[in-house]
Design a protein around this motif. Structure first.
Motif, short mmCIF file in Angstrom:
data_model
loop_
_atom_site.label_atom_id
_atom_site.label_comp_id
_atom_site.label_asym_id
_atom_site.label_seq_id
_atom_site.Cartn_x
_atom_site.Cartn_y
_atom_site.Cartn_z
N ALA A 1 19.28 -9.58 7.12
CA ALA A 1 18.01 -10.29 7.31
C ALA A 1 17.00 -9.51 8.16
CB ALA A 1 18.26 -11.67 7.89
N PRO A 2 17.40 -8.92 9.30
CA PRO A 2 16.42 -8.14 10.06
C PRO A 2 15.89 -6.93 9.28
CG PRO A 2 18.28 -8.69 11.46
CD PRO A 2 18.64 -9.08 10.05
N CYS A 3 16.74 -6.33 8.45
CA CYS A 3 16.31 -5.19 7.63
C CYS A 3 15.24 -5.62 6.63
CB CYS A 3 17.48 -4.60 6.86
SG CYS A 3 18.83 -3.98 7.86
N VAL A 4 15.51 -6.72 5.94
CA VAL A 4 14.58 -7.24 4.93
C VAL A 4 13.26 -7.61 5.60
CG1 VAL A 4 14.18 -9.15 3.33
CG2 VAL A 4 16.39 -7.97 3.36
N GLU A 5 13.33 -8.15 6.82
CA GLU A 5 12.13 -8.52 7.55
C GLU A 5 11.33 -7.29 8.00
OE1 GLU A 5 11.22 -10.40 11.89
OE2 GLU A 5 12.79 -11.36 10.72
N GLN A 6 12.02 -6.22 8.41
CA GLN A 6 11.35 -5.06 8.97
C GLN A 6 10.90 -4.03 7.93
OE1 GLN A 6 13.81 -3.38 12.08
NE2 GLN A 6 14.07 -5.36 13.04
N LEU A 7 11.53 -3.98 6.79
CA LEU A 7 11.21 -2.95 5.80
C LEU A 7 9.73 -2.94 5.40
CD1 LEU A 7 12.31 -0.58 4.15
CD2 LEU A 7 12.77 -2.20 2.32
N PRO A 8 9.09 -4.07 5.16
CA PRO A 8 7.67 -4.02 4.80
C PRO A 8 6.81 -3.33 5.87
CG PRO A 8 8.55 -6.15 4.23
CD PRO A 8 9.62 -5.44 5.03
N HIS A 9 7.10 -3.55 7.14
CA HIS A 9 6.34 -2.88 8.21
C HIS A 9 6.58 -1.37 8.15
CE1 HIS A 9 5.78 -1.29 12.33
NE2 HIS A 9 4.64 -1.96 12.20
N THR A 10 7.82 -0.98 7.95
CA THR A 10 8.15 0.45 7.86
C THR A 10 7.39 1.10 6.71
OG1 THR A 10 10.36 0.00 8.74
CG2 THR A 10 10.04 2.09 7.56
N LEU A 11 7.37 0.44 5.56
CA LEU A 11 6.66 0.98 4.40
C LEU A 11 5.15 1.00 4.62
CD1 LEU A 11 8.79 -0.75 1.66
CD2 LEU A 11 8.94 1.64 2.41
N GLU A 12 4.64 -0.02 5.29
CA GLU A 12 3.21 -0.06 5.60
C GLU A 12 2.84 1.10 6.52
OE1 GLU A 12 -0.28 -0.60 7.81
OE2 GLU A 12 1.61 -1.10 8.76
N LEU A 13 3.68 1.39 7.50
CA LEU A 13 3.45 2.55 8.37
C LEU A 13 3.40 3.83 7.54
CD1 LEU A 13 5.66 2.22 11.59
CD2 LEU A 13 3.18 2.26 11.43
N GLY A 14 4.35 3.94 6.61
CA GLY A 14 4.39 5.11 5.75
C GLY A 14 3.12 5.29 4.95
N ARG B 1 -1.35 11.66 8.03
CA ARG B 1 -1.17 12.29 9.34
C ARG B 1 0.18 12.98 9.45
NH1 ARG B 1 -2.43 7.97 13.66
NH2 ARG B 1 -1.71 9.66 15.00
N GLY B 2 1.00 12.90 8.39
CA GLY B 2 2.26 13.62 8.37
C GLY B 2 3.51 12.79 8.45
N LEU B 3 3.40 11.46 8.46
CA LEU B 3 4.59 10.63 8.53
C LEU B 3 5.30 10.62 7.17
CD1 LEU B 3 6.46 8.69 10.07
CD2 LEU B 3 5.01 6.82 9.26
N ALA B 4 6.57 10.94 7.20
CA ALA B 4 7.42 10.84 6.01
C ALA B 4 8.49 9.80 6.31
CB ALA B 4 8.07 12.20 5.71
N VAL B 5 8.62 8.81 5.44
CA VAL B 5 9.60 7.74 5.61
C VAL B 5 10.74 7.97 4.62
CG1 VAL B 5 10.01 5.26 5.40
CG2 VAL B 5 7.87 6.09 6.41
N VAL B 6 11.95 7.94 5.15
CA VAL B 6 13.16 8.04 4.33
C VAL B 6 13.99 6.80 4.64
CG1 VAL B 6 15.26 9.35 3.84
CG2 VAL B 6 13.13 10.56 4.42
N THR B 7 14.39 6.06 3.61
CA THR B 7 15.25 4.91 3.82
C THR B 7 16.63 5.22 3.25
OG1 THR B 7 14.86 3.72 1.73
CG2 THR B 7 13.25 3.39 3.51
#
Length: 120
Positions: A6-19, A25-31
């Motif tokens: 549940a915390p992962c599902v809740e946080q993933l959209p924020h992580t992707l939005e940051l990406g 600016r150089g952020l690369a997101v890897v899940t």
């Protein structure tokens, strides 16, 4: 992360939005999903629904087993778990759920740390 967390599902959209917001600016997101590899289609559907194409998305061959925690050096033994690397690939900070902690990290904590690293 994992679809059963549940915390992962809740946080993933924020992580992707940051990406999306910080890619220029150089952020690369890897899940790395810790779902069972047999659930790859379900994971892919979840990622597509969350517009995760901004990230490189992987799935652990060991699912949510302790072996995934060892292989990916997840010191808390639980997901969600974040690792922030600088532009040279050096691990600079981690964020993980610690059941015994009085205060857990927040999305704002991660964003602040990412912004700091991007300014370097």
């Amino acid at each position: 992360w994992s679809t059963w967390c549940a915390p992962c599902v809740e946080q993933l959209p924020h992580t992707l939005e940051l990406g999306r917001r910080l890619a220029d600016r150089g952020l690369a997101v890897v899940t790395v999903s810790c779902d069972d590899p047999g659930e790859a289609e379900r994971v892919a559907e979840f990622l597509a629904a969350n517009k995760a194409s901004v990230a490189t998305n992987l799935i652990s061959e060991f699912g949510g087993s302790p072996q995934s925690m060892d292989v990916f050096e997840i010191s808390t033994g639980a997901v969600p778990y974040y690792k922030l690397y600088d532009r040279r690939g050096k691990l600079r900070q981690t964020f993980g759920i610690r059941p015994s902690a009085k205060k857990q990290y927040t999305a704002a904590d991660i964003e602040t740390a990412v912004e700091r690293l991007l300014r370097e």
